[in-house]
Write an enzyme that holds these catalytic residues in place. Structure first.
Site, short mmCIF file in Angstrom:
data_model
loop_
_atom_site.label_atom_id
_atom_site.label_comp_id
_atom_site.label_asym_id
_atom_site.label_seq_id
_atom_site.Cartn_x
_atom_site.Cartn_y
_atom_site.Cartn_z
N GLU A 1 -64.59 -53.62 8.65
CA GLU A 1 -64.63 -54.89 7.92
C GLU A 1 -64.42 -56.01 8.93
OE1 GLU A 1 -61.77 -55.14 4.79
OE2 GLU A 1 -62.47 -57.11 4.11
N TYR B 1 -52.65 -71.33 7.23
CA TYR B 1 -53.22 -72.15 6.16
C TYR B 1 -52.35 -73.38 5.86
CZ TYR B 1 -57.20 -69.21 4.88
OH TYR B 1 -58.40 -68.53 4.87
N GLY C 1 -64.15 -63.69 0.25
CA GLY C 1 -64.47 -63.42 -1.16
C GLY C 1 -65.86 -62.85 -1.39
N SER C 2 -66.54 -62.40 -0.32
CA SER C 2 -67.93 -61.91 -0.51
C SER C 2 -67.98 -60.45 -0.94
CB SER C 2 -68.72 -62.09 0.79
OG SER C 2 -68.07 -61.40 1.86
N GLY C 3 -66.82 -59.79 -1.04
CA GLY C 3 -66.81 -58.43 -1.56
C GLY C 3 -66.82 -57.35 -0.49
N LYS C 4 -66.38 -57.70 0.72
CA LYS C 4 -66.39 -56.72 1.83
C LYS C 4 -65.51 -55.51 1.52
CE LYS C 4 -65.06 -59.86 4.62
NZ LYS C 4 -65.13 -60.87 3.55
N THR C 5 -64.29 -55.77 1.05
CA THR C 5 -63.37 -54.65 0.78
C THR C 5 -63.95 -53.76 -0.32
OG1 THR C 5 -61.54 -56.08 1.42
CG2 THR C 5 -60.97 -54.07 0.22
N GLY D 1 -69.21 -61.14 6.11
CA GLY D 1 -69.49 -62.04 4.98
C GLY D 1 -68.37 -63.02 4.81
N ASN D 2 -68.61 -64.04 3.99
CA ASN D 2 -67.64 -65.10 3.77
C ASN D 2 -66.39 -64.55 3.07
OD1 ASN D 2 -66.55 -67.67 3.66
ND2 ASN D 2 -68.48 -68.61 2.99
C1 LIG Z 1 -62.12 -61.65 12.43
C2 LIG Z 1 -61.44 -62.60 11.49
C3 LIG Z 1 -61.15 -62.32 10.16
C4 LIG Z 1 -60.51 -63.49 9.67
C5 LIG Z 1 -59.99 -63.81 8.43
N1 LIG Z 1 -59.43 -65.04 8.28
C6 LIG Z 1 -58.82 -65.37 6.97
C7 LIG Z 1 -59.85 -65.54 5.88
C8 LIG Z 1 -59.16 -64.98 4.65
O1 LIG Z 1 -58.39 -65.99 4.02
C9 LIG Z 1 -58.19 -63.94 5.21
C10 LIG Z 1 -58.65 -62.51 5.04
O2 LIG Z 1 -59.96 -62.36 5.45
O3 LIG Z 1 -58.04 -64.24 6.60
C11 LIG Z 1 -59.37 -65.98 9.32
O4 LIG Z 1 -58.88 -67.08 9.10
N2 LIG Z 1 -59.86 -65.66 10.54
C12 LIG Z 1 -60.43 -64.43 10.73
N3 LIG Z 1 -61.00 -63.87 11.82
#
Ligand SMILES: Cc1cc2cn([C@H]3C[C@H](O)[C@@H](CO)O3)c(=O)nc2[nH]1
Length: 223
Positions: A91, A57, A18-22, A15-16
């Site tokens: 996850e 980021y 912030g979609s509540g996976k954890t 999921g996106n």
């Molecule tokens: C598999 C996978 C997970 C994942 C998470 N993320 C980022 C999105 C969130 O800000 C943070 C935690 O999920 O990491 C990413 O940039 N690339 C990713 N690749």
């Protein structure tokens, strides 16, 4: 116990941001027949003192390759971890790494085509040599504006600069993969949950998946 060393019933929770996976995974913490593997964000935030998530980021074009390379290594480690239980809940996966995050970074030009080509070769090699497959994907389907507000409220420092447009593009890539089924390499059935629901209401949604996951666990143990 998964004493026969058969492959566990493997579920990817996707999921996106912030979609509540954890939160979803924590709902299954009480079942001793299920191994939970949450996303190794803390490893991405501290690799020998380097916060790769923050670097990515802050300067995406400079650090996306480094970050996604390490994400893939930590996800492969999770896929390969021996599981002592009949069911394994993970996850995210190497699939969302490739089809959602790396795909977006390539399309947006954050990854140079040569960097994307290297990441794609690693993904193909792993898929051909190691056969990472899911028995079920639980897709926590959300609306971009809803998760955008949650990200603001959650206030994970590295994510505060994430624009709504990024969330919308990630949403579309999840829909292409899990609803429109554009990637045949990942044929697992998808259970779609409405993850826009807030915490008080979402337990009903989780119970829907609980039955499906636990019933499969019984099958794995009994066969
Ligand atoms: C598999 C996978 C997970 C994942 C998470 N993320 C980022 C999105 C969130 O800000 C943070 C935690 O999920 O990491 C990413 O940039 N690339 C990713 N690749």
């Amino acid at each position: 116990m998964n004493t026969m060393n058969t492959k566990p019933f493997t579920v990817f929770v996707e999921g996106n941001i912030g979609s509540g996976k954890t939160t979803f995974l924590e709902h299954f913490r009480r079942f001793e027949d299920i191994t939970l593997l949450t996303e190794p964000v803390e490893e991405w935030r501290n690799l020998k003192g380097w916060n790769l998530l923050d670097l990515m980021y802050k300067e995406p074009s400079k650090w996306a390759m480094t970050f996604q390379s390490y994400v893939s290594l930590t996800m492969l480690d999770m896929h390969r971890k021996p599981t002592p239980t009949p069911v394994k809940l993970m996850e995210r996966s190497l699939y969302s790494a490739r089809y959602c995050f790396v795909e977006h970074m390539m399309r947006s030009g954050t990854l140079h085509p040569a960097e994307f080509a290297v990441l794609d070769e690693w993904f193909r090699f792993i898929m051909n040599q190691i056969h990472i497959d899911a028995d079920l994907i639980v897709y926590l389907k959300t609306t971009p504006s809803v998760v955008y507000e949650r990200i603001k409220k959650r206030a994970r420092s590295e994510e505060q600069c994430v624009p709504l447009s990024y969330i919308e593009e990630l949403h579309k890539l999840h829909e292409d993969w899990l609803i429109n089924r554009e990637h045949a390499e990942c044929p697992a059935p998808v259970l779609v949950l409405d993850a826009d629901l807030d915490l008080s209401q979402i337990t009903e949604e989780y119970k829907k998946s609980e039955h499906q996951i636990l019933r499969k666990a019984v099958d794995v143990v009994m066969n």
